[in-house]
Design an enzyme around this catalytic site. Structure first.
Site, short mmCIF file in Angstrom:
data_model
loop_
_atom_site.label_atom_id
_atom_site.label_comp_id
_atom_site.label_asym_id
_atom_site.label_seq_id
_atom_site.Cartn_x
_atom_site.Cartn_y
_atom_site.Cartn_z
N LYS A 1 -15.46 -7.92 5.55
CA LYS A 1 -14.15 -8.42 5.97
C LYS A 1 -14.05 -8.44 7.48
CE LYS A 1 -10.98 -7.33 2.19
NZ LYS A 1 -9.81 -6.55 1.83
N HIS B 1 0.84 -1.21 0.00
CA HIS B 1 0.00 0.00 0.00
C HIS B 1 0.88 1.26 0.00
CE1 HIS B 1 -3.03 -2.64 2.38
NE2 HIS B 1 -3.51 -2.50 1.17
N ARG C 1 -1.97 -6.45 -7.83
CA ARG C 1 -0.88 -7.40 -7.56
C ARG C 1 -0.80 -8.52 -8.57
NH1 ARG C 1 -2.92 -8.24 -1.52
NH2 ARG C 1 -4.79 -7.70 -2.69
N SER D 1 -2.86 -7.81 3.55
CA SER D 1 -3.21 -7.47 4.93
C SER D 1 -3.76 -8.70 5.67
CB SER D 1 -4.26 -6.36 4.96
OG SER D 1 -3.73 -5.18 4.41
P1 ADP Z 1 -9.79 -3.57 -0.19
O1 ADP Z 1 -10.51 -4.03 1.02
O2 ADP Z 1 -10.49 -2.49 -0.95
O3 ADP Z 1 -9.26 -4.65 -1.07
P2 ADP Z 1 -7.10 -3.21 0.76
O4 ADP Z 1 -6.73 -2.41 1.95
O5 ADP Z 1 -6.88 -4.67 0.84
O6 ADP Z 1 -8.57 -2.81 0.45
O7 ADP Z 1 -6.34 -2.65 -0.51
C1 ADP Z 1 -6.47 -1.35 -0.99
C2 ADP Z 1 -5.86 -1.26 -2.39
O8 ADP Z 1 -4.48 -1.60 -2.34
C3 ADP Z 1 -6.47 -2.24 -3.40
O9 ADP Z 1 -6.47 -1.62 -4.67
C4 ADP Z 1 -5.52 -3.40 -3.39
O10 ADP Z 1 -5.55 -4.12 -4.59
C5 ADP Z 1 -4.21 -2.67 -3.21
N1 ADP Z 1 -3.17 -3.52 -2.61
C6 ADP Z 1 -3.28 -4.35 -1.56
N2 ADP Z 1 -2.11 -4.97 -1.30
C7 ADP Z 1 -1.23 -4.50 -2.22
C8 ADP Z 1 0.15 -4.77 -2.50
N3 ADP Z 1 0.86 -5.66 -1.78
N4 ADP Z 1 0.73 -4.10 -3.54
C9 ADP Z 1 0.00 -3.23 -4.27
N5 ADP Z 1 -1.29 -2.94 -4.07
C10 ADP Z 1 -1.91 -3.56 -3.06
#
Ligand code: ADP
Length: 154
Positions: free
Chosen positions: A41, A17, A90, A128
């Site tokens: 979630k 992120h 990803r 996460s």
């Molecule tokens: P959501 O619940 O909307 O999936 P996340 O907090 O998991 O929210 O992720 C927010 C954004 O960051 C999403 O676009 C997700 O694809 C992206 N994301 C999550 N992990 C990574 C990572 N390791 N590298 C790049 N982008 C990521």
């Protein structure tokens, strides 16, 4: 003003992120990292904790703001007058998901443009969900979480 919203659960923020936000920072005047209250979630950290972690990580970037929101992302974007949505991809399953969401967003808010950045190879397997599992089992997450956020976890 070019305002982008980066919505997510950030439960907790990972290096993946952080990297997306830092790489997008030069593209926008302001990025609002928007912590969504996600009902489907299973949450590990409270809203306040997630916001505090994000604020600590981006303390050095004046153009990055952190806010929590509930309801539709498209409505939040309208409220803060954002013209862009920022998302990270990803792998192919992220791609499928982001594509669907972006197309539906386009129907709801024709003026809102979704922008995506592809993750760096070294962060492509960081999620996460897995970070939460490791924390719950007393493991070391320092390879996955920004140092400033780690202080809240320990
Ligand atoms: P959501 O619940 O909307 O999936 P996340 O907090 O998991 O929210 O992720 C927010 C954004 O960051 C999403 O676009 C997700 O694809 C992206 N994301 C999550 N992990 C990574 C990572 N390791 N590298 C790049 N982008 C990521």
């Amino acid at each position: 003003m070019r305002i982008a919203v980066f919505p997510g659960s950030f439960d907790p923020i990972t290096l993946g992120h952080e990297d997306i936000v830092r790489r997008a920072a030069p593209l926008f005047d302001q990025i609002i990292v928007a912590v969504g209250v996600n009902s489907t979630k299973k949450s590990g950290f409270s809203n306040e904790e997630r916001v505090a972690m994000l604020e600590a990580v981006f303390a050095d970037l004046p153009s990055v703001k952190v806010q929590s929101f509930s309801g539709l992302t498209a409505d939040f974007c309208k409220e803060v007058e954002a013209g862009w949505l920022l998302r990270g991809i990803r792998n192919s399953s992220d791609f499928e998901y982001e594509c669907t969401i972006a197309q539906m967003t386009k129907k709801l808010s024709p003026n809102l443009e979704t922008t995506v950045l592809f993750t760096k190879e070294e962060y492509s397997s960081i999620s996460s969900t897995v970070v939460r599992e490791i924390i719950a089992n007393g493991g070391d997450v320092s390879a996955f979480v920004p140092p400033a956020a780690l202080e809240f976890i320990q």
